[in-house]
Scaffold this active site. Structure first.
Site, short mmCIF file in Angstrom:
data_model
loop_
_atom_site.label_atom_id
_atom_site.label_comp_id
_atom_site.label_asym_id
_atom_site.label_seq_id
_atom_site.Cartn_x
_atom_site.Cartn_y
_atom_site.Cartn_z
N ASP A 1 0.86 -1.18 0.00
CA ASP A 1 0.00 0.00 0.00
C ASP A 1 0.90 1.23 0.00
O ASP A 1 1.81 1.34 0.82
CB ASP A 1 -0.88 0.00 1.25
CG ASP A 1 -1.79 1.23 1.29
OD1 ASP A 1 -2.64 1.37 0.41
OD2 ASP A 1 -1.61 2.06 2.21
N GLU B 1 -2.05 -1.62 -5.77
CA GLU B 1 -3.29 -1.07 -6.29
C GLU B 1 -3.05 -0.51 -7.68
O GLU B 1 -1.97 0.01 -7.96
CB GLU B 1 -3.78 0.07 -5.40
CG GLU B 1 -4.56 -0.39 -4.22
CD GLU B 1 -5.03 0.78 -3.38
OE1 GLU B 1 -6.10 0.70 -2.83
OE2 GLU B 1 -4.30 1.78 -3.29
N CYS C 1 -12.69 -4.05 6.25
CA CYS C 1 -12.08 -4.69 7.41
C CYS C 1 -11.41 -5.96 6.95
O CYS C 1 -12.02 -6.81 6.30
CB CYS C 1 -13.13 -4.99 8.46
SG CYS C 1 -12.50 -6.04 9.77
N CYS D 1 -13.25 -9.10 9.09
CA CYS D 1 -14.61 -9.59 8.81
C CYS D 1 -15.13 -9.16 7.44
O CYS D 1 -16.19 -9.61 7.01
CB CYS D 1 -15.58 -9.13 9.90
SG CYS D 1 -15.95 -7.37 9.80
N CYS E 1 -12.60 -1.46 12.98
CA CYS E 1 -13.84 -1.92 12.36
C CYS E 1 -15.04 -1.64 13.27
O CYS E 1 -15.03 -1.98 14.44
CB CYS E 1 -13.74 -3.40 12.06
SG CYS E 1 -15.22 -4.05 11.29
N CYS F 1 -16.75 -5.49 13.81
CA CYS F 1 -16.18 -6.54 14.66
C CYS F 1 -15.13 -6.02 15.64
O CYS F 1 -14.63 -6.76 16.47
CB CYS F 1 -15.58 -7.66 13.81
SG CYS F 1 -14.03 -7.20 13.02
N ASP G 1 -2.81 1.69 7.03
CA ASP G 1 -2.06 1.30 5.84
C ASP G 1 -1.79 -0.20 5.80
O ASP G 1 -1.79 -0.83 4.75
CB ASP G 1 -0.73 2.07 5.77
CG ASP G 1 -0.96 3.55 5.51
OD1 ASP G 1 -2.08 3.90 5.08
OD2 ASP G 1 -0.04 4.35 5.76
ZN LIG Z 1 -14.44 -6.16 10.97
#
Ligand SMILES: [Zn+2]
Length: 385
Positions: free
Chosen positions: A165, A249, A316, A319, A335, A338, A345
């Site tokens: 990243d 990316e 996330c 999850c 998150c 969760c 990063d």
């Molecule tokens: Zn999560």
């Protein structure tokens, strides 16, 4: 050499002016062969007879460059060709290997109309010489020798895969927790550069004081660029040495708003280049970074994958929940679903890696075919994807 470079610039500008003129009169653009014919005519002109002193091949190569500039423009890869300015770099290219004699052991090279020249070797010249480019940068002359040779398809020495990243506050964050801090060579020299430019503006234009002040400004620009390039090379080399597959990316499709969020990339048109963030962005050279990674991976038999930059900083890792609110601050990811918490990063790097896995496992589409040019080698297939 300055004279030769000047002749090339003259030919380039003259041909460009001619093409522009023809365009305005709705006449057809001249092609390379037609321009070459004109070149012969120009070289026989009385008033510009000094053109004859320059070697003819480099002059023709200049016309080739113009041709390429035009086709890049038509293919929307570049803006319209511009006139070349005096005192801004420059150089010329010898395309015919038969006219070039290279003696690396004696550190000398023979070039048409220049004769034998001594040079300082920076690296071994491997393979057959194809062409030689002579260029000037900040008062120093350089030789670039293009060669051709056969190499066996290499097998990458490592078998790991990593997501990368890139961002403003951290230059690159790898999914294996390595972090590369930015160098921001421009930012660091900003004050000094401003000082030198102020001095330059107080000198009388084209006076000898002005010339030397200008040389100082140019020298600093070169230094800034050198620091940046050196850092990019060191970073891309070390990543490429350590990982068989590098996932990044796709920088081309990242929307502008994202760079405001601090993760990336291309400053679009109409963006205030002066704003602090964009200065940093311009300072990073992510495109160059990616380009280097791409070819270095090919050298070593590795692979560079570009995955769509979609929600990588909002998803996330634990999850898979996607929300803008997941990213609490520039650096902190937490998150809302969760409660998974991580450096933003690093979370993004993991998502990029996962996207790379998806591409390799089920052949999901990859942006920009260029990146997939090379088939995955055995080393990559052996990965536990
Ligand atoms: Zn999560």
């Amino acid at each position: 050499m300055r004279r030769f470079a000047g002749s090339c610039r003259f030919i380039f500008n003259r041909a460009l002016a001619l093409q522009k003129e023809r365009y305005e009169k709705s006449e057809k653009k001249l092609n390379y062969a037609e321009l070459c014919k004109l070149l012969t005519k120009w070289r026989n002109c009385e008033d510009i007879s000094w053109l004859k002193e320059a070697p003819v091949h480099p002059l023709q190569q200049t016309l080739k460059d113009l041709e390429r500039a035009y086709s890049n423009f038509f293919a929307k890869r570049a803006s319209f060709p511009r006139f070349k300015k005096k005192g801004k770099g420059g150089g010329f290219r010898y395309p015919d290997p038969k006219q070039i004699k290279l003696e690396p052991s004696n550190s000398r090279i023979f070039l048409p109309k220049l004769g034998w020249l001594r040079y300082r070797n920076s690296r071994d010249v491997l393979g057959r010489v194809k062409q030689v480019t002579v260029s000037i940068r900040s008062g120093k002359w350089f030789l670039s020798i293009q060669t051709e040779r056969e190499v066996a398809q290499p097998l990458h020495s490592s078998n790991t895969m990593v997501g990368v990243d890139v961002g403003v506050s951290r230059f690159a964050t790898l999914s294996d927790v390595t972090v590369y801090e930015p160098v921001n060579s421009y930012r660091r020299q900003e004050d000094r550069l401003a000082f030198l430019q102020r001095q330059l503006s107080r000198k009388q234009k084209r006076s000898s004081n002005w010339q030397s002040a200008k040389a100082r400004v140019q020298k600093l620009h070169t230094k800034i660029a050198d620091i940046r390039r050196d850092y990019l090379h060191k970073t891309s080399t070390s990543i490429s040495k350590n990982h068989a597959v590098v996932v990044m990316e796709d920088l081309g499709v990242v929307p502008m708003s994202k760079s405001a969020a601090g993760t990336v990339v291309r400053p679009g048109r109409g963006v205030r280049a002066k704003s602090g963030l964009n200065k940093s962005i311009l300072d990073q050279g992510w495109y160059e970074f990616r380009r280097q990674l791409e070819y270095k991976q090919q050298w070593r038999g590795g692979l560079m994958l570009a995955v769509p930059a979609k929600n990588t900083s909002r998803t996330c890792r634990s999850c898979g929940y996607v929300a803008k609110e997941n990213r609490r601050t520039q650096a902190k990811f937490c998150c809302v679903e969760c409660g998974y918490s991580q450096h933003a990063d690093l979370n993004a790097a993991h998502n990029i890696l996962a996207a790379g896995h998806a591409v390799l496992a089920c052949g999901e589409s990859v942006q920009q075919g260029r990146s997939m040019k090379q088939e995955p080698t055995e080393a990559i297939l052996a990965l536990s994807v």
